[in-house]
Scaffold this motif. Sequence first.
Motif, PDB file in Angstrom:
ATOM      1  N   SER A 461      10.997  -3.068  -5.515  1.00  0.00           N
ATOM      2  CA  SER A 461      10.082  -4.007  -6.457  1.00  0.00           C
ATOM      3  C   SER A 461       8.525  -3.863  -5.712  1.00  0.00           C
ATOM      4  N   PHE A 462       7.745  -3.449  -7.009  1.00  0.00           N
ATOM      5  CA  PHE A 462       6.441  -3.654  -6.827  1.00  0.00           C
ATOM      6  C   PHE A 462       5.849  -4.821  -7.528  1.00  0.00           C
ATOM      7  N   HIS A 463       4.863  -5.553  -6.470  1.00  0.00           N
ATOM      8  CA  HIS A 463       4.539  -6.923  -7.369  1.00  0.00           C
ATOM      9  C   HIS A 463       3.049  -7.006  -7.246  1.00  0.00           C
ATOM     10  N   ILE A 464       2.341  -7.695  -8.064  1.00  0.00           N
ATOM     11  CA  ILE A 464       1.126  -8.283  -7.804  1.00  0.00           C
ATOM     12  C   ILE A 464       1.170  -9.710  -7.640  1.00  0.00           C
ATOM     13  N   GLU A 465       0.067 -10.234  -6.871  1.00  0.00           N
ATOM     14  CA  GLU A 465       0.159 -11.799  -6.687  1.00  0.00           C
ATOM     15  C   GLU A 465      -1.374 -12.124  -7.009  1.00  0.00           C
ATOM     16  N   PRO A 466      -1.503 -12.844  -8.208  1.00  0.00           N
ATOM     17  CA  PRO A 466      -2.963 -13.249  -8.400  1.00  0.00           C
ATOM     18  C   PRO A 466      -2.878 -14.555  -7.597  1.00  0.00           C
ATOM     19  N   SER A 467      -3.903 -14.291  -6.842  1.00  0.00           N
ATOM     20  CA  SER A 467      -4.208 -15.432  -5.422  1.00  0.00           C
ATOM     21  C   SER A 467      -5.656 -15.770  -5.618  1.00  0.00           C
ATOM     22  N   GLY A 468      -5.873 -17.014  -4.859  1.00  0.00           N
ATOM     23  CA  GLY A 468      -7.427 -17.466  -4.759  1.00  0.00           C
ATOM     24  C   GLY A 468      -7.379 -18.286  -6.087  1.00  0.00           C
ATOM     25  N   TYR A 469      -6.487 -18.865  -6.760  1.00  0.00           N
ATOM     26  CA  TYR A 469      -6.850 -19.724  -7.849  1.00  0.00           C
ATOM     27  C   TYR A 469      -7.990 -20.631  -7.638  1.00  0.00           C
ATOM     28  N   MET A 639     -10.578 -14.051  -9.264  1.00  0.00           N
ATOM     29  CA  MET A 639      -9.305 -14.192  -8.387  1.00  0.00           C
ATOM     30  C   MET A 639      -9.250 -12.921  -7.502  1.00  0.00           C
ATOM     31  N   ALA A 640      -8.236 -13.093  -6.631  1.00  0.00           N
ATOM     32  CA  ALA A 640      -8.171 -11.740  -5.725  1.00  0.00           C
ATOM     33  C   ALA A 640      -6.698 -11.306  -5.860  1.00  0.00           C
ATOM     34  N   THR A 641      -6.257 -10.073  -6.200  1.00  0.00           N
ATOM     35  CA  THR A 641      -5.060  -9.860  -6.518  1.00  0.00           C
ATOM     36  C   THR A 641      -4.412  -8.942  -5.591  1.00  0.00           C
ATOM     37  N   SER A 642      -3.634  -9.553  -4.745  1.00  0.00           N
ATOM     38  CA  SER A 642      -2.950  -8.797  -3.701  1.00  0.00           C
ATOM     39  C   SER A 642      -1.759  -8.023  -4.275  1.00  0.00           C
ATOM     40  N   PHE A 643      -1.111  -7.173  -3.805  1.00  0.00           N
ATOM     41  CA  PHE A 643       0.039  -6.420  -4.132  1.00  0.00           C
ATOM     42  C   PHE A 643       0.886  -5.839  -3.147  1.00  0.00           C
ATOM     43  N   GLY A 644       2.252  -5.385  -3.444  1.00  0.00           N
ATOM     44  CA  GLY A 644       2.977  -4.948  -2.354  1.00  0.00           C
ATOM     45  C   GLY A 644       4.304  -4.116  -3.052  1.00  0.00           C
ATOM     46  N   GLN A 666       8.723  -4.346   3.463  1.00  0.00           N
ATOM     47  CA  GLN A 666       7.661  -4.417   2.379  1.00  0.00           C
ATOM     48  C   GLN A 666       6.301  -3.719   2.986  1.00  0.00           C
ATOM     49  N   ALA A 667       5.741  -2.952   2.246  1.00  0.00           N
ATOM     50  CA  ALA A 667       4.576  -2.542   2.482  1.00  0.00           C
ATOM     51  C   ALA A 667       3.671  -3.707   1.399  1.00  0.00           C
ATOM     52  N   HIS A 668       2.305  -3.605   2.373  1.00  0.00           N
ATOM     53  CA  HIS A 668       1.678  -4.880   1.500  1.00  0.00           C
ATOM     54  C   HIS A 668       0.083  -4.941   1.748  1.00  0.00           C
ATOM     55  N   ASP A 669      -0.470  -5.400   0.906  1.00  0.00           N
ATOM     56  CA  ASP A 669      -1.961  -5.307   0.965  1.00  0.00           C
ATOM     57  C   ASP A 669      -2.559  -6.720   0.500  1.00  0.00           C
ATOM     58  N   CYS A 670      -2.963  -7.447   1.434  1.00  0.00           N
ATOM     59  CA  CYS A 670      -3.563  -8.633   0.872  1.00  0.00           C
ATOM     60  C   CYS A 670      -4.938  -8.645   1.684  1.00  0.00           C
ATOM     61  N   GLY A 671      -5.692  -7.479   1.315  1.00  0.00           N
ATOM     62  CA  GLY A 671      -7.171  -7.442   1.855  1.00  0.00           C
ATOM     63  C   GLY A 671      -7.047  -7.391   3.463  1.00  0.00           C
TER      64      GLY A 671
END
Lengths: 797, 158
Positions: A461-469, A639-644, A666-671
């Motif tokens: 599963s590849f996901h994006i997480e819109p964050s920092g609302y 916003m900041a979009t992280s993903f994994g 999970q390979a992940h990138d949250c900055g």
Amino acid sequence: MTITEPVQSQTKYTGARIRRTEDPRLLAGRGQYIDDVTVPKMLQAAVLRSPHPHARITGIDTSRARALPGVFDVITGQDLAAVADQQPVIWFPIPEQRIARTHALAVDRVRWVGQAVAAVVATDRYVAEDALELIEVSYELLPVVADLDAALAPDAPKLYDDWPDNVSGSLTYRNGDADEAFASADLVVGGSFSHGRAFGCPLEPRGCIVNWDSFEGTLDVWLSTQSPNLARDLLAEVFDVPVHKIRVRTPHIGGGFGNKFDFYGEEVIAAVLSRRTGRPVKLLEDRAESFVATGHSRDQRLDFEMALSQDGTILGLRGTSYGVLGGALGTVGSGPPWASVLTSMGPYKIPNLELHLKAVVTNRAPYGSYRGWGAPKGNLVHERLIEMAARELGMDRAEIRRKNFPAPEEFPYFTGAIFTYDSGRYADCLDLAMSKVDELGWRERQAEARAEGRHVGIGYSFHIEPSGYGPSRILNLAGLAHSGFDEAVVRMDSGGKVTIYTGQINIGQGTHTIYSQLAADTLGVPMDDVVVVTGDTDSCPYTGYGTGGSRAATLGGAAILRASERLRGKVFRVAAQLLEASPDDLQIDSGTISVRGTSGPSVTTRDVGDAAYRRLLDRLPDDEMPTLEEVDVFDPVNMATSFGCAALLIEVDPETGTVSMLDCLQAHDCGTVINPMLVDGQLAGGLAQAMGGALLEELVYDEEARLRTGSFRDYLLPTATDIPPFHFYHQETPAPDIPGGMKGVGEAGTIAGVSLVASAIDDALTEFGVTVTRFPVTPPRLLEQIREATSHKEGSQ
Amino acid sequence: MNDKQSVSTTINGHVYTADCEPRLTLADFIRHQCGLTGTHLGCEHGVCGACTIMVDGRTARACLMLAVQADGCTITTVEGMADGDRLTPLQEAFWNNHGLQCGFCTPGMLMCATELLESNPDPTATEVRERLSGNLCRCTGYDSIVTSVLDAAEKQRS
Ligand code: FES
Ligand code: FES
């Protein structure tokens, strides 16, 4: 000599696996959760709830309850409505939406099982519950709307008599020309995906203590909330009491997961009871109540199709997301189903979009916030469809994903519907995950198992997480009646130690630790010298939204960084006076300030504190204000979009339909990663919740709209034997718009996890040709799918 | 139901005596009469394990016992684990391995893990998972708890 390097560049703490400052007292049993708080003269309340999904209240007799010794007061909806407004809604993403609001206690009609109809306050909870049994409510039953299809049926009973139907609102986003894309496509794949009702289910149920002082005109509130400032503002609205007369404090929170973001009727009920009795009132939700009184989520059907060309390029996406709301709107209205629509394209470039949202009311409990907030179902759409397309085209699942990612240089990338992703290296993250699947030997394990006739699959599963609302004005434009900035105060005291005040709330994610890490690095002091104070609207600053929307590390962290940076400037200016040097020449290490490149004299933050607070003469520069304190308000521009990219190894038993999860990564990138151990914890916890939602957890309503899963015996949370081991790998692509570069991580696992399980099940059952579309995938549901697929195959042979 | 009965228990080395209604649960007795709020209530129907305590040396769910049943018993709660301000090796291991987030399930986890390590000082990961499968944690995803228990086991053996 001009100094060109940054004044402070060393980071001792940021990026390190540091154990949490929060933990010792929690481990020793010294935490203070809401039910551990007792205030003098406190009474305890309990709530009577409707056993019927839809009924008119024709009478309530409270006289026997009132007569019970130990009972102080009994209130009904009429009593409450005389002093309180209806429950507020803060999200209005759909223009001209019909907003169904109710009072905290039903006044004349109930619309879901569990809706509160009366409340008792007594000497203790045992007596209050005794009294509930003595209240007599007469109901006139009304026809029910049990589910989405029933709500949309042409002759459906209506929940609200003055509405034309049960649709609260609809909305469409268009970008490009979807009709043209579908007409010219080589391949169209589509499906109807549905996610059952579930909820965050923090292990600690909700609770509050409210003390209404009629003489002072004040409300003093202890509340297990993720959003104290929001609760304060909404209490002010509901009671028309000035904000500054309301104080909201939070104790330790036994898990939040969005459920404790929302504003509930219980805090209003307790306030009314306190006002009437003149005593502080504690009102706790017990576990049984939590299944009907804490916000429900996830309940959605998504009918979507994707158009592709022969080489796997996605041309278009279109479909409708149906949000199955309850009998009234919760605090966040139709926000989560709306977010599903906005995230339905996920990490892929899809030039032509036609996305519909339809929010529908039913005789179920209100819809609320739950970690992921719509994005888990957006993820189902793009991840299910892209895998279906890969199968049709005979393409590798990784290859087709890679083909449709925006390249790193295409960021900021506008999705076509509201969100602009800030930065990303999606292909690198995918490759990282794939390489770890190889390294861990999953493919060999799968091959061996298959050779033995076992059904082992690998899912992705590849996901994006819109964050920092989020940017306040844009959130307002999108329909939020609230803001998204964060405020922080960083103060150094007369002894040179540091206190951070923030409106963010620690719900177990470890904010106190990471805030100390950030401030200690920026100020150049030991982490032990920093304490973090949260959870009191009288002493802590304002947080626009609260703790939710993956904001704590991003926006809370950024505000603390910026305030700390300015405070370091002042510390250097005072130290410069003490050292008779220029502030530009100074350095600080572990709280000791000296002139860079010399072994000369030094001062400590303690000396600086003393000069700024106590012995100012000749020590504090004349043009400096006494004290050492900086305030920062950070309102992001984007916003900041992280993903994994997650992968899961599972085994399915096609005889029983049971699924065993064997290993997960999970390979992940949250900055910027502030504390990898805590980031891993967030990822793991989120994945486990999603796995529960994918396989076990469901708030099942029958055709009479009665809840069938109202205890832990039938609402199944995953246990240690259900959840696999986890492996996490990080890459860091800093958020360009957030000082410090952090992106959110709190919701990643819940977003990725459901489609992840689905992908793995499909892979395990390749020989049957199964595509799972309905969640949770319970054993009976999976068996039925396997049987259908088998008979379909046999039929076509 | 108002005929109170005298209950006397030893909790963490102190004797607590009180007159209790027969229906008072042991969990409420410990939390509210004795002030030992480290024992948590996550379900009050015997499923989540957050309320797990040691009664006469064996784990028990405090929400499933009545206070009057504990008359004469010796009880250990999470507050009785640490020696002054020194955490036990198991508590340290939870700290070092991020075995807790919100901390609500933690007291029950610590009790069950303590019992496991007493009877099996060298458990496998699978054995740890099985022993803790009656304790719900909503935050951690369990893996870090398993690591914590294995780490404590290793430290205690060496
Ligand atoms: S509170 Fe006792 S098992 Fe859940
Ligand atoms: S740490 Fe929160 S429930 Fe386990």
